[in-house]
Design a protein around this motif. Structure first.
Motif, short mmCIF file in Angstrom:
data_model
loop_
_atom_site.label_atom_id
_atom_site.label_comp_id
_atom_site.label_asym_id
_atom_site.label_seq_id
_atom_site.Cartn_x
_atom_site.Cartn_y
_atom_site.Cartn_z
N GLU B 149 0.85 -1.20 0.00
CA GLU B 149 0.00 0.00 0.00
C GLU B 149 0.88 1.25 0.00
N PHE B 150 1.88 1.21 0.87
CA PHE B 150 2.79 2.35 0.97
C PHE B 150 3.43 2.65 -0.39
N GLU B 151 3.93 1.59 -1.03
CA GLU B 151 4.62 1.79 -2.31
C GLU B 151 3.67 2.36 -3.35
N GLU B 152 2.47 1.81 -3.38
CA GLU B 152 1.49 2.22 -4.37
C GLU B 152 1.11 3.71 -4.17
N ILE B 153 0.86 4.06 -2.92
CA ILE B 153 0.49 5.45 -2.62
C ILE B 153 1.65 6.37 -2.98
N ARG B 154 2.85 5.95 -2.65
CA ARG B 154 4.03 6.77 -2.87
C ARG B 154 4.16 7.12 -4.36
N VAL B 155 3.89 6.12 -5.20
CA VAL B 155 4.04 6.35 -6.63
C VAL B 155 2.92 7.22 -7.18
N ARG B 156 1.70 7.02 -6.66
CA ARG B 156 0.57 7.69 -7.28
C ARG B 156 0.28 9.09 -6.77
N GLN B 157 0.64 9.39 -5.53
CA GLN B 157 0.22 10.67 -4.95
C GLN B 157 0.96 11.85 -5.56
N ARG B 158 0.33 13.02 -5.49
CA ARG B 158 0.93 14.24 -6.02
C ARG B 158 1.03 15.35 -4.97
N SER B 159 0.46 15.14 -3.78
CA SER B 159 0.41 16.20 -2.76
C SER B 159 1.74 16.39 -2.05
N LEU B 160 2.52 15.33 -1.99
CA LEU B 160 3.74 15.38 -1.19
C LEU B 160 4.97 15.38 -2.09
N SER B 161 5.99 16.10 -1.66
CA SER B 161 7.23 16.09 -2.45
C SER B 161 8.02 14.82 -2.15
N GLY B 162 7.70 14.17 -1.05
CA GLY B 162 8.37 12.92 -0.72
C GLY B 162 7.70 12.25 0.45
N MET B 163 7.94 10.95 0.58
CA MET B 163 7.30 10.15 1.62
C MET B 163 8.32 9.13 2.10
N PHE B 164 8.34 8.85 3.40
CA PHE B 164 9.23 7.78 3.84
C PHE B 164 8.57 6.96 4.95
N ALA B 165 9.04 5.73 5.10
CA ALA B 165 8.52 4.85 6.14
C ALA B 165 9.66 4.50 7.08
N VAL B 166 9.31 4.24 8.34
CA VAL B 166 10.31 3.90 9.34
C VAL B 166 9.90 2.64 10.06
N SER B 167 10.87 1.82 10.37
CA SER B 167 10.64 0.66 11.20
C SER B 167 11.70 0.70 12.29
N GLU B 168 11.28 0.55 13.54
CA GLU B 168 12.25 0.75 14.63
C GLU B 168 12.89 -0.56 15.07
N ARG B 169 14.16 -0.52 15.34
CA ARG B 169 14.88 -1.65 15.97
C ARG B 169 15.57 -1.09 17.20
N PRO B 170 14.81 -0.95 18.29
CA PRO B 170 15.40 -0.29 19.47
C PRO B 170 16.58 -1.08 20.04
#
Lengths: 108, 905
Positions: B149-170
Motif C-alpha cells: 500500500e505504501f509503495e502504491e500510494i508513494r508512486v501515485r500521490q501528487r500532494s507530497l514532495s516525498g514520503m518515507f517509512a520507518v521501522s524501529e529496531r530499538p
C-alpha cells in the motif's frame, strides 16, 4: 520686581559665561543680579537646574576647582556649541525686542 | 541624545551626584552669607538673608533631580527598595508567599517542559512545519499501512514532495572490531528519509533512494549511517569511521556517513544511533506480501501550496482505491474493512512521529491544566494574604498619602511589592522545575527509551515560566494594589481608627477564598476519581500471581533469520529446541529460583500476537486468538491455574505430537459444550507449520496484556520446543529478596549457554502490570499532590484571613462578651461564617468538578465520571479543611479579654 521670563535665564547664563570666563554658580547669580540692578526677582537657587539643562545640551561644561575663599567649587564655562547657540539666541532675542518695540510704539 | 546619556549615567551614580549638588549649594550659601557679613550683618542675619535670596533648597533639588534622571525608573527603583525592605520585615510571610508561588510556577514550568519535549518541540529538520505524519485509520481506529500500500500510494500521490517509512529496531546487536557485542538503537528507513527531512551529513553521505534497490541478489554490505553521538563514543570523531565495517545483527554493514550533531531522529523520546535502509533489510517475500511488512510510521513533506486537508483528501482516495482492488484480508473476529471505512489521516508532523505524544499528550495537557489551577490558587492565596496584611498597613499607607503620595503612587508601590514576590517565586520556580522535570519525564520512560527525551530548557519553556510568573504577578500585585489604594480617601480617619472597616477589601478576600476552595474541590475530586481508578485497576483479578517474578526481556541473536517465512532446516530447529532446554534447566537451577521458564514473549510485555485458528471440523471458522510458546514450568512460574487436563512436559518435544493448552474463554468460544480436551485447532501461520494441534489442557482465564480489557480474550499456548520462533522472555519466580541477585545470575547463565542470548531489559512482572496504568498513575500523582497542595494553600488563606478578622473585630467581640454573650456563641460566629463559605464554594465547585470528571472519562476505570461517592467525599474533605482552618482563629476570638479589648482603643 519681575520674574525672569522663560528661556531668558538660559540666555543670561550663556552671556555671562561668554563675557566673564569660567565662573561658579554663586558668581553667575551675582553677576546676573548686578546687571539686572534689582529689576529681577531671581531666586539664586533656580540657576542650578538651568545650569544642568545647559550642560545636558552641551552648551556649557563644568570642572571642579578652588574658589576665591579656598573652597572646592564647580566652575562652569561656555563650550563652542554654547557660543554658537548664544549668537543664535542673542540675534533672535534682539529681533524679537526690536519687533516688540515697534509694535508697542506704533500709535495706530 | 546627550541629555539621555547624561540621565542614564545619573541613574547609576545618583547618590554621588546628589552629594556634589549639596556641596555646590552649601558653597553658594556660604559665599552669599559671607557677602552679607561683609556688609555688616550678624552671622545669623546673614544666613537668613542668604537663604531668602537662594529660595527653596529642597524644591530646587527636586527640580534638579527630576531634570537629571529618568523619574519613572527612579520611582520604580525607590518602590522596589521600599518593597524589599517591607518584605524583609515580614520574613515568614515572604517565605510562605515566595515558596508557594515557586511551587506553582515550578510545577507549571516542569510539566510544560515535558510537554514541550513530547508534543511541541519541532524536529531538527529543514522547514519542519511542512512535514506531515500519515496514519491509516479504519473506523476511527488506528490501523497499519502495509508495504505494498505504501509503495502504491508513494508512486501515485501528487500532494507530497516525498514520503518515507520507518521501522524501529530499538535493540540491534552490533559488533565493532575489538569490542564485545552490544545493543544500539537503530531505525530502518526508506531511502528518501534524509531527503524528506532535509538533513545534510556531518561526514560522508546519508542514505538515498539508491539504497532502496533490492534487485541485486548478490547484495553489497548494507550501508549504515551513524549518529554524531555514536561517532563520538565509538570512534572519537575520527574520519576512519567512514568505511569501517560493523556487524549489525547478522548483516555486514559499512559506515557511509554521520548525521549532524543536532539531529535527534524523527520522534520525541527515541534517538537512533544507526540508520539503515529498510527495504534491503526486509525479506522480499514479506515486502511483497499483502499484510506482512508494515511500519512504525510514515511521514511526508507537503508540496508548496498544498494544505494538509487537500493532501488528506487525495491520499485517502488513493488508499480506498487500492483497498478496493486488493483481495480481501483474511477473516478476523471483525468483518473485513470496507473501503469507505478507511482513511489516511494527514496530521502535523513538525514534531515528528508521535508514539509518546499519543500516549501522554492528553494526560500532559490535563496535568498542565491542573498545575495552572494550582498556580492560580497559590497566587490568589498570596494576594489574599497581602490584602489582609495590607489592611493592617492602612495607617502606614494613609500616612504616606497624607504626606503627599498620590493614589497612583501608592498603588504602584503595592503592585511592585506583589511583583517582587512573583519574580522571586518565578526564579525559585525555575530552579524547582529544573530538578522536577527529569522526575516527570522518568514517570513516562519505560515504554520507549525515554531517557532520550530532551527536556532541556529552551526559549519556549522559559517563555512559559515567564508567562506563569506574570500571571502570578498580576494576581498578586494588581488585586491588592487596586483594592487598597482606593482606601485612603480620608487619611485622618484611617490613621486614627486602626479598625477601620475595609468592607470592599473584605468582599474581595471572601471572593478569592471562594475561588480557591472551588478550584481545590475540582482538584480533590479529580484525585478521588483517579484514586478509585487506581484501586479499581489494582483490584482486578489478574488470574496469575505477579509477586516475586523477575522478568527478563531477552533476545536470541544467533545468526540466521528470525523470520517465520524463511524455511529453516529441521536440524536447526531441533538444535535450537535442545539449547532452550539446557537454558531452561540452568536457570531453574539458580539458587533462589523457585520456578523459571522461557517463552516467546513475556506476560504484560506489550507484545501481543494474534493468529487465526482454524477448527478442522469447521474450516470457515478462522477466529483469532493470542498465541504464545512457553517452556514446561511457565504456568507455575507466572502462577496460572490449570482447570482441566495437563500442562506441558518435556515429552512435548520437537518431534512429539503437536499439542496446545487454551484458556477458558477460548474453550467456551470455540467448542461450547464440546469437551475441549482432545479437540483440534490449526494455527494459520503465514507460510507453514499448519499441522493441527491437539488441546491437552484448559487454564483459568487471566489478563495477558492489558488491565482495562473489558473481558478476557481467547488465548492459546504451545510448547516452546515446537515453536518456529525464538525466545523473547525469561521469567523467574524467586524467593523473596533474591530478585536482584537472581536477575544478575540469570543474565550470566544465559550468556554461558549461548553467547548470542542477550538481556535487553530486567524488570518484574508486577512492574510490567503497573506500567500498563502509567498514564493513570501520572494523572493520579499530579492531582493528588497538587490537590493536597491547593487545599493546604486555601486553608492557609482562610486561616490568615480569619486571624486578621478576629484581630480587627476584637473590640466588637469584647463588647459582646461584656454584654454577656457566651464564649461558645463567639466561636460559633466564626465557624458559621467559615461553613457558609464552604457551602458556597461547594455550590460553585461541584459543577466544575463534574465537568472535570467528564474530561477525565477516558482515564477512569471502575468508577463513573460523575461518581456521587467521590464527589461527596471531596466535599467532606473540603468541609473538614475549612473547619480545621477556622477553629484556631475562632478559639482565639472566644478567649478575647473584654477588659483589654475595650481599653485598647
Amino acid at each position: 520686581m519681575d520674574e525672569v521670563p522663560y528661556g531668558a535665564l538660559d540666555l543670561m547664563v550663556l552671556k555671562t559665561l561668554d563675557g566673564m570666563g569660567p565662573l561658579h554658580g554663586y558668581g553667575i547669580a551675582r553677576r546676573i543680579e548686578q546687571i539686572a540692578e534689582g529689576s529681577l526677582a531671581l531666586n539664586q537657587g533656580t540657576i542650578y537646574p538651568a545650569l544642568l539643562r545647559l550642560d545636558q545640551k552641551g552648551w556649557i561644561k563644568s570642572d571642579w576647582g578652588m574658589s576665591e575663599n579656598n573652597r572646592r567649587a564647580r566652575f562652569y564655562s561656555i563650550t563652542r556649541a554654547g557660543k554658537k547657540q548664544l549668537a543664535l539666541e542673542a540675534d533672535l532675542w534682539s529681533r524679537t525686542v526690536a519687533m516688540m518695540s515697534r509694535l508697542l510704539e506704533d500709535p495706530s | 541624545m546627550r541629555a539621555l546619556w547624561s540621565r542614564v549615567r545619573a541613574l547609576v551614580s545618583g547618590r554621588r551626584l546628589d552629594h556634589q549638588l549639596d556641596e555646590e549649594v552649601r558653597a553658594h550659601l556660604d559665599a552669599l552669607t559671607d557677602d552679607y557679613v561683609r556688609r555688616g550683618m550678624t552671622t545669623e542675619q546673614a544666613r537668613l538673608a542668604a537663604r531668602r535670596d537662594f529660595g527653596g533648597v529642597t524644591q530646587m533639588q527636586d527640580a534638579y533631580r527630576e531634570r537629571r534622571g529618568i523619574p519613572a525608573l527612579e520611582t520604580f527603583a525607590q518602590d522596589l527598595r521600599y518593597a524589599l525592605r517591607a518584605l524583609g520585615r515580614y520574613r515568614g510571610f515572604t517565605a510562605v508567599a515566595v515558596l508557594s508561588l515557586a511551587l506553582g510556577i515550578g510545577a507549571t514550568t516542569a510539566v510544560f517542559s515535558v510537554m514541550n519535549a513530547v508534543v511541541l518541540r519541532p524536529l531538527a529538520a529543514m522547514d519542519a512545519g511542512r512535514l506531515v505524519v500519515l496514519s491509516a485509520f479504519r473506523n476511527n481506529q488506528r490501523f497499519v499501512l502495509f508495504n505494498p500500500e505504501f509503495e502504491e500510494i508513494r508512486v501515485r500521490q501528487r500532494s507530497l514532495s516525498g514520503m518515507f517509512a520507518v521501522s524501529e529496531r530499538p535493540f540491534l546487536r552490533v559488533e565493532l572490531p575489538g569490542a564485545p557485542a552490544s545493543y544500539v538503537a537503530a531505525s530502518l528507513v526508506s531511502g528518501t528519509y534524509f531527503e524528506v527531512l532535509g538533513i545534510t551529513p556531518a561526514a560522508g553521505r546519508l542514505l538515498g533512494s539508491g539504497d532502496d534497490d533490492v534487485s541485486g541478489t548478490d547484495a553489497p554490505p548494507c550501508p549504515a549511517v551513524i549518529s554524531d553521538g555514536l561517532w563520538n563514543q565509538r570512534f572519537s570523531r575520527r574520519a576512519e569511521a567512514l568505511g569501517s565495517r560493523l556487524r549489525l545483527r547478522d548483516r555486514d554493514c559499512v559506515i557511509v556517513g554521520v548525521t549532524p550533531p543536532g539531529f535527534r531522529g524523527h520522534q520525541a523520546g527515541s534517538v537512533p544511533d544507526v540508520w539503515m535502509p529498510l527495504r534491503p533489510l526486509t525479506e522480499r517475500r514479506m515486502l511483497e506480501h499483502q499484510t506482512q511488512a508494515f511500519f512504525a510510521g510514515v511521514m511526508g513533506r507537503l508540496n508548496p501550496g498544498v494544505t494538509r486537508e487537500q493532501a488528506q483528501a487525495e491520499l485517502t482516495a488513493i488508499y480506498r482505491q487500492i483497498q478496493a482492488l486488493e483481495p480481501p484480508l483474511p477473516a478476523t473476529f471483525e468483518a473485513p474493512p470496507q473501503p469507505e471505512e478507511l482513511s489516511l489521516h494527514v496530521s502535523d508532523g513538525a514534531a515528528g512521529l508521535g508514539g509518546l505524544r499519543r500516549q501522554f499528550g492528553q494526560p500532559l495537557t490535563m496535568a498542565l491544566a491542573a498545575v495552572v489551577l494550582v498556580l492560580l490558587i497559590a497566587a490568589i492565596n498570596v494576594a489574599n494574604l497581602l490584602l489582609a496584611r495590607g489592611a493592617a498597613r492602612l495607617p502606614e499607607l494613609a500616612t504616606r498619602a497624607a504626606l503627599g503620595a498620590s493614589r497612583g503612587r501608592l498603588a504602584r508601590q503595592l503592585i511592585t511589592e506583589g511583583s517582587a514576590i512573583a519574580v522571586a517565586g518565578g526564579v525559585l520556580g525555575i530552579v524547582f522545575a529544573v530538578t522536577a522535570t527529569p522526575l516527570i519525564a522518568s514517570a513516562m520512560t519505560f515504554q520507549s527509551g525515554t531517557s532520550a527525551l530532551d527536556v532541556s530548557l529552551d526559549g519556549r519553556v522559559l517563555l512559559a515560566s515567564v508567562a506563569a510568573t506574570m500571571i502570578a504577578a498580576i494576581v498578586v500585585g494588581v488585586i491588592p494594589g487596586m483594592r487598597l489604594s482606593g482606601l485612603h480617601s480620608s487619611p485622618s480617619r484611617a490613621i486614627g481608627q486602626r479598625t477601620m472597616h475595609a468592607a470592599g477589601s473584605q468582599r474581595v478576600m471572601r471572593t478569592l477564598l471562594l475561588v480557591q476552595f472551588a478550584l481545590s474541590l475540582l482538584l480533590v475530586t479529580a484525585a478521588g476519581l483517579l484514586l478509585r481508578t487506581s484501586i479499581g485497576l489494582s483490584g482486578i483479578e489478574l488470574g496469575f500471581d505477579s509477586g516475586r517474578v523477575v522478568q527478563l526481556e531477552v533476545a536470541d541473536e544467533s545468526p540466521g533469520s528470525n523470520s517465520v517465512n524463511v524455511a529453516e532446516s529441521e536440524a536447526t530447529r531441533e538444535q535450537r529446541a535442545a539449547i532452550y532446554r539446557i537454558a531452561d534447566e540452568r536457570v531453574n537451577a539458580i539458587p533462589g529460583v523457585e520456578s523459571a521458564s522461557l517463552s516467546w514473549y513475556g506476560l504484560f510485555s506489550s507484545n501481543d500476537l494474534w493468529t487465526p485458528l482454524i477448527d478442522p471440523l469447521r474450516p470457515a471458522d478462522r477466529r483469532e486468538a493470542r498465541v504464545n510458546f512457553v517452556s514446561t514450568r511457565y504456568f507455575d512460574t507466572v502462577g496460572m491455574r490449570l482447570v482441566r487436563g495437563r500442562t506441558f512436559t518435556h515429552a512435548d518435544g520437537y518431534r512429539a505430537p503437536k499439542v496446545a493448552v487454551v484458556n477458558e474463554t477460548l474453550a467456551r468460544a470455540r467448542f461450547g459444550s464440546r469437551d475441549p480436551i482432545g479437540a483440534q485447532l490449526t494455527p494459520d501461520y503465514p507460510s507453514r507449520d499448519d499441522e493441527p494441534l491437539t488441546i491437552v489442557g484448559v487454564i483459568h482465564d487471566a489478563r495477558y496484556n492489558n488491565l482495562r480489557e473489558a473481558e478476557t480474550g481467547p488465548m492459546m499456548w504451545m510448547p516452546l520446543p515446537q515453536a518456529p520462533y525464538r525466545i523473547g522472555s525469561v521469567d523467574l519466580r524467586v524467593s523473596s529478596g533474591a530478585e536482584a541477585e537472581v536477575a544478575r545470575q540469570a543474565a550470566s547463565v544465559l550468556g554461558s549457554v549461548n553467547p548470542y542470548f542477550m538481556v535487553r531489559r530486567t524488570t518484574s512482572l508486577a512492574d510490567q502490570v503497573q506500567r500498563t496504568a502509567a498514564r493513570e498513575r501520572l494523572l493520579f500523582n499530579v492531582s493528588a499532590v497538587f490537590g493536597t497542595f491547593a487545599l493546604a494553600l486555601a486553608a492557609i488563606g482562610l486561616y490568615g484571613t480569619l486571624t486578621y478578622k478576629v484581630a480587627r473585630r476584637q473590640r466588637e467581640i469584647g463588647v459582646r462578651l461584656a454584654l454577656g454573650a457566651q464564649r461558645e456563641s463567639v466561636v460559633a460566629l466564626f465557624i458559621r461564617e467559615a461553613l457558609a463559605l464552604a457551602a458556597v464554594a461547594t455550590l460553585v465547585g461541584v459543577p466544575l468538578a463534574l465537568a472535570a470528571g467528564s474530561w477525565l472519562r477516558a482515564f477512569l476505570f471502575g468508577v463513573e465520571p460523575q461518581d456521587p461517592v467521590t464527589l461527596i467525599g471531596a466535599c467532606v474533605v473540603l468541609a473538614i479543611t475549612v473547619l480545621l482552618a477556622s477553629c484556631v482563629p475562632a478559639m482565639r476570638a472566644s478567649r478575647v479579654d473584654s477588659v483589654i479589648a475595650l481599653r485598647s482603643e
